[in-house]
Write an enzyme that holds these catalytic residues in place. Structure first.
Site, PDB file in Angstrom:
ATOM      1  N   ASP A  49       0.814  -1.216   0.000  1.00 24.75           N
ATOM      2  CA  ASP A  49       0.000   0.000   0.000  1.00 24.75           C
ATOM      3  C   ASP A  49       0.849   1.269   0.000  1.00 24.75           C
ATOM      4  O   ASP A  49       1.988   1.270   0.470  1.00 24.75           O
ATOM      5  CB  ASP A  49      -0.883   0.044   1.261  1.00 24.75           C
ATOM      6  N   HIS A 192       3.619  -2.242   3.342  1.00 23.26           N
ATOM      7  CA  HIS A 192       3.587  -0.871   2.823  1.00 23.26           C
ATOM      8  C   HIS A 192       4.920  -0.520   2.162  1.00 23.26           C
ATOM      9  O   HIS A 192       5.974  -0.735   2.755  1.00 23.26           O
ATOM     10  CB  HIS A 192       3.295   0.122   3.951  1.00 23.26           C
TER      11      HIS A 192
END
Length: 239
Positions: A49, A192
Site C-alpha cells: 500500500d 507498505h
C-alpha cells in the site's frame, strides 16, 4: 455490531497486527470483501500500500524479482502520477495494480459523490498501465457506502488476512516472525512500500520470501488468488 465491525476493519487498515480470529470474524461479516481465499494450494498474495515511492518501491520490486514472486500494489494516484517509471516497471514485471484512491484519506468520511469521483479519477490514471479490478480504501475503514461506490465503479474491495503492522515499528525481525508464524494457504499479506523513512518491506520480503519458497509456497497476484474461488465471487456479485 456495525461499530465493532468498523473498528475491526479500521484496525486492519491502520497497520495493526490483529489476531486471525479477529480477521476471520470481520471477514465472515463482510462477504463482499476479499480477505483471503479458501484453497489447499500453497499460494499467497502479497500486497503493498501507499506507493509508489522511489527507493522503497524499487527495493520491493528487486526483492520480488529475486524470488520470482508476483504481487499486487495498491497505489495512491498522486504518487502514481509522480512516478510513472515505477508504475511501468510494476506492470512490465508481471505485478497487479490496485486502486487505493488519490491520496491518503478515509473513504468513509467522503460524501458518496466525491468518493466515486475519487475512485474514477484514480482509475483513469491507472488504466494507462493496466485494467485494475481491486479497490482498497485508504486507512482500511469501509462501510456499505464505500462498497457501493467501489462496485458502481467496477471494483471489488480487497483487504487482507495477515497484517504485521509495519508502519508502526521498524523491527524487521518482529515482522518476519509474525508473518511466517501466521501465514496459511490462500492468505493475503499486507505491507507498505510508501511510508517514507519507516518502510521495512524490502528487508521483510527478503527473509520471508526465502522461507516461504523453502516451504513450497508461490506468491501470486490477488486476481490469481481469487480465481481459486470463482463461485464465491459470482455469488457475491448478486448479493
Amino acid at each position: 455490531m456495525r461499530l465493532f465491525l468498523g473498528l475491526a476493519i479500521g484496525l486492519l487498515g491502520m497497520g495493526c497486527a490483529p489476531s486471525r480470529g479477529l480477521v476471520m470474524y470481520t471477514a465472515e461479516r463482510s462477504p463482499n470483501a476479499l480477505f483471503s481465499v479458501a484453497t489447499a494450494d500453497s499460494v499467497i498474495a502479497f500486497t503493498f500500500d501507499d506507493g509508489p515511492e522511489p527507493g522503497n518501491t524499487d527495493a520491493v520490486l528487486d526483492a520480488l524479482v529475486e524470488h520470482d514472486a508476483r504481487a499486487t500494489f495498491f497505489v495512491l494516484c498522486e504518487r502514481a502520477v509522480a512516478n510513472p517509471d515505477l508504475m511501468q516497471r510494476m506492470v512490465d514485471e508481471g505485478h497487479e495494480i490496485g486502486n487505493h484512491g488519490w491520496q491518503l484519506q478515509m473513504a468513509v468520511l467522503l460524501p458518496a459523490a466525491r468518493l466515486r469521483a475519487d475512485i474514477a479519477r484514480t482509475d483513469s490514471v491507472l488504466r494507462q498501465y493496466a485494467s485494475p479490478t481491486w479497490y482498497r480504501p485508504s486507512v482500511g475503514f469501509y462501510n456499505r457506502g464505500v462498497r457501493w461506490a467501489a462496485e458502481a465503479s467496477g471494483y471489488r474491495i480487497a483487504l487482507g488476512s495477515v497484517y504485521s503492522g509495519d508502519p508502526q515499528t521498524q523491527d524487521v525481525d518482529h515482522h518476519v516472525e509474525h508473518i511466517l508464524g501466521a501465514v496459511q494457504p490462500g492468505d493475503i499479506v499486507v505491507l507498505h512500500d510508501g511510508i517514507g523513512d519507516r518502510v521495512t518491506a524490502p528487508e521483510i520480503l527478503r527473509s520471508v520470501l526465502l522461507e516461504l519458497a523453502r516451504r513450497g509456497y508461490r506468491m501470486v497476484t490477488l486476481s490469481d488468488l481469487a480465481a481459486r474461488e470463482p463461485d464465491r465471487w459470482r455469488r457475491s456479485a448478486s448479493e
